[in-house]
Design an enzyme around this catalytic site. Structure first.
Site, PDB file in Angstrom:
ATOM      1  N   ARG A   1     -10.089  -8.073  -4.168  1.00 26.65           N
ATOM      2  CA  ARG A   1     -10.843  -7.643  -5.341  1.00 26.65           C
ATOM      3  C   ARG A   1     -10.635  -8.552  -6.548  1.00 26.65           C
ATOM      4  NH1 ARG A   1     -10.238  -1.007  -4.706  1.00 26.65           N
ATOM      5  NH2 ARG A   1     -12.079  -0.782  -3.369  1.00 26.65           N
TER       6      ARG A   1
ATOM      7  N   ARG B   1     -16.445  -0.379  -4.667  1.00 31.95           N
ATOM      8  CA  ARG B   1     -16.130  -0.460  -6.094  1.00 31.95           C
ATOM      9  C   ARG B   1     -16.657  -1.763  -6.714  1.00 31.95           C
ATOM     10  NH1 ARG B   1     -13.964   4.266  -6.643  1.00 31.95           N
ATOM     11  NH2 ARG B   1     -12.328   4.995  -5.209  1.00 31.95           N
TER      12      ARG B   1
ATOM     13  N   SER C   1       0.839  -1.205   0.000  1.00 32.43           N
ATOM     14  CA  SER C   1       0.000   0.000   0.000  1.00 32.43           C
ATOM     15  C   SER C   1       0.868   1.248   0.000  1.00 32.43           C
ATOM     16  CB  SER C   1      -0.920   0.022   1.227  1.00 32.43           C
ATOM     17  OG  SER C   1      -1.651   1.233   1.259  1.00 32.43           O
TER      18      SER C   1
ATOM     19  N   LYS D   1     -19.544   4.470   1.301  1.00 32.80           N
ATOM     20  CA  LYS D   1     -18.160   4.615   1.761  1.00 32.80           C
ATOM     21  C   LYS D   1     -17.496   5.820   1.116  1.00 32.80           C
ATOM     22  CE  LYS D   1     -13.743   2.090   1.574  1.00 32.80           C
ATOM     23  NZ  LYS D   1     -13.304   2.223   2.980  1.00 32.80           N
TER      24      LYS D   1
ATOM     25  N   GLU E   1      -7.183   1.208  -8.132  1.00 30.36           N
ATOM     26  CA  GLU E   1      -8.554   1.355  -7.674  1.00 30.36           C
ATOM     27  C   GLU E   1      -9.555   1.386  -8.829  1.00 30.36           C
ATOM     28  OE1 GLU E   1      -9.073   6.088  -6.936  1.00 30.36           O
ATOM     29  OE2 GLU E   1      -7.607   5.054  -5.704  1.00 30.36           O
TER      30      GLU E   1
END
Length: 452
Positions: free
Chosen positions: A363, A404, A184, A429, A332
């Site tokens: 994801r 997402r 990250s 969110k 993202e």
């Protein structure tokens, strides 16, 4: 454990009746709002944050700072928003002596769980951090190890994760630190944002694999400089993967938050999927937001765009092309791109996003399971996805409490009848009122009636 109605409710994703033709005003950027809140809280004088995003992540950040003693007054006035922004909310941030004891609820917000431990190290007293169950699984070791190396005392029971307590001592020595931020980029941003308040500033050196989401680090650096900080970066001729922040006072600023360009993605995707046209007002001509890459990515996938003083207008051609692309800097955007790619006329390969396995959910696994559950052909690779378009059918699209994922399901629903998105409310969110915005985009008459 019994699931709450919010998590079991199914939202029938609307199928587009034809080519969309809409103007969609997107709320402010979460990334800018939360960085702006932290910098204002650490400043030497009050500041303004205008047109902030009001969402779960940003309200968690604001409340966390309040628990540590920062004053945040919320006002609404017609003069507080730029022309065409639609709404005039502004937050007045009044710095104060940071103090504990306090408990911070991070929810499942990466920015809150990573940006605020360095702030807590500057407080007088202990600050406990806790959050949603998923937050316990998200990587935090880079921030914890980095803060310890800089002189902070942290109790985490050797987990390298939440829950934990930062024992603030009123200051932090700072200095040089090496961290592995390959999981990250927020690890780097977290240390940089508070660094002007460290006695020696900070020199952060990333050691490890490729650093993802570099635009977010550039955003942090730009915002630090706007607040008066001196920052040396690799882009400015410094060493690769090394950032230096000089100690000094931060200045209170009057900052207007840009629209969240990543949250514009589903609406631009709607133009691409339906062969229609969508305009996003106030799209900035220059920005560090990763979402700006959508202009190039979606153009390559079959659309065209025009950027004017009024904003960005994106037009679909009626065809969607597959894409082979490295998304390491803009990870993202992967869920929305994957959804569009599942509707394309050729195969797509999305690379450079192995770190997405550590986001709000895994994801890559989630996208594979849910698109394949609608009849798709998606396989995981070592660092991404391979998507072979197939005729899709209706079904339940699960979101895993990931905003997402929810918008990706809505994109698929435009072209596939019978898609039901589970827990669409998770979009709050970062994008409050998404279902209403989506419906208004598809039905201008509904939108006009709502405004009236």
């Amino acid at each position: 454990m019994t699931e709450s109605p919010a998590h079991t409710a199914l939202w029938p994703a609307p199928t587009a009746p034809g080519a969309v033709d809409a103007t969609v005003t997107v709320p402010g950027s979460k990334s800018v709002t939360n960085r702006g809140l932290v910098l204002a809280a650490l400043s030497a004088e009050p500041g303004w944050l205008r047109r902030p995003l009001r969402s779960r992540d940003t309200l968690l950040m604001a409340q966390a700072l309040r628990t540590m003693g920062v004053g945040i007054d919320e006002t609404v006035s017609s003069s507080s928003a730029p022309s065409g922004a639609g709404g005039g909310e502004a937050w007045r941030i009044i710095p104060a002596g940071l103090r504990g004891p306090a408990t911070v609820d991070v929810g499942n917000a990466g920015t809150v769980m990573r940006f605020l431990p360095p702030v807590a190290a500057l407080a007088d007293g202990p600050i406990r951090f806790d959050g949603d169950p998923r937050s316990y699984e998200r990587p935090l070791g880079g921030v914890i190890d980095g803060l310890r190396a800089l002189g902070a005392r942290i109790d985490d029971d050797h987990r390298g994760a939440l829950p934990m307590t930062v024992h603030g001592s009123g200051g932090l020595d700072g200095g040089r630190v090496e961290i592995d931020a390959s999981s990250s980029s927020q690890f780097v941003s977290a240390l940089l944002l508070s660094a002007p308040r460290f006695n020696q500033g900070v020199e952060v050196r990333h050691v490890g694999d490729t650093l993802p989401s570099m635009p977010h680090i550039r955003m942090t650096v730009d915002m630090l400089r706007i607040a008066g900080a001196q920052v040396d970066t690799p882009e400015a001729g410094g060493e690769p993967n090394v950032w230096r922040v000089t100690p000094g006072a931060l200045l209170g600023r009057d900052l207007t938050v840009e629209p969240d360009l990543s949250n514009a993605q589903p609406f631009l995707a709607a133009a691409l999927v339906t062969g229609g046209r969508v305009t996003i007002p106030d799209w900035p001509g220059r920005t560090t937001q990763p979402g700006d890459a959508l202009r190039e990515i979606f153009t390559e996938m079959g659309g065209s765009c025009e950027l004017t003083e009024q904003g960005l207008t994106f037009t679909g051609s009626g065809r969607i092309h597959g894409i082979d692309i490295d998304l390491s800097e803009v990870g993202e955007l992967t869920p929305g791109i994957a959804a569009v790619a599942a509707l394309a006329d050729s195969e797509s390969v999305l690379r450079g996003v192995a770190h997405l396995r550590l986001h709000e959910t895994d994801r890559l696994a989630a996208l594979t399971k849910e698109i394949n559950g609608l009849g798709g052909d998606v396989t995981e690779t070592a660092d991404g996805l391979r998507i072979r378009p197939r005729p899709l059918h209706g079904g339940v699209f699960h979101t895993y409490d990931d905003h997402r994922m929810a918008t990706a399901g809505a994109i698929l629903g435009l072209a596939v009848e019978g898609v039901e998105v589970e827990n669409v409310g998770t979009t709050a969110k970062t994008l409050p009122d998404f279902p209403e915005m989506w419906t208004d985009m598809l039905s201008p008459a509904t939108a006009a009636a709502r405004r009236a």
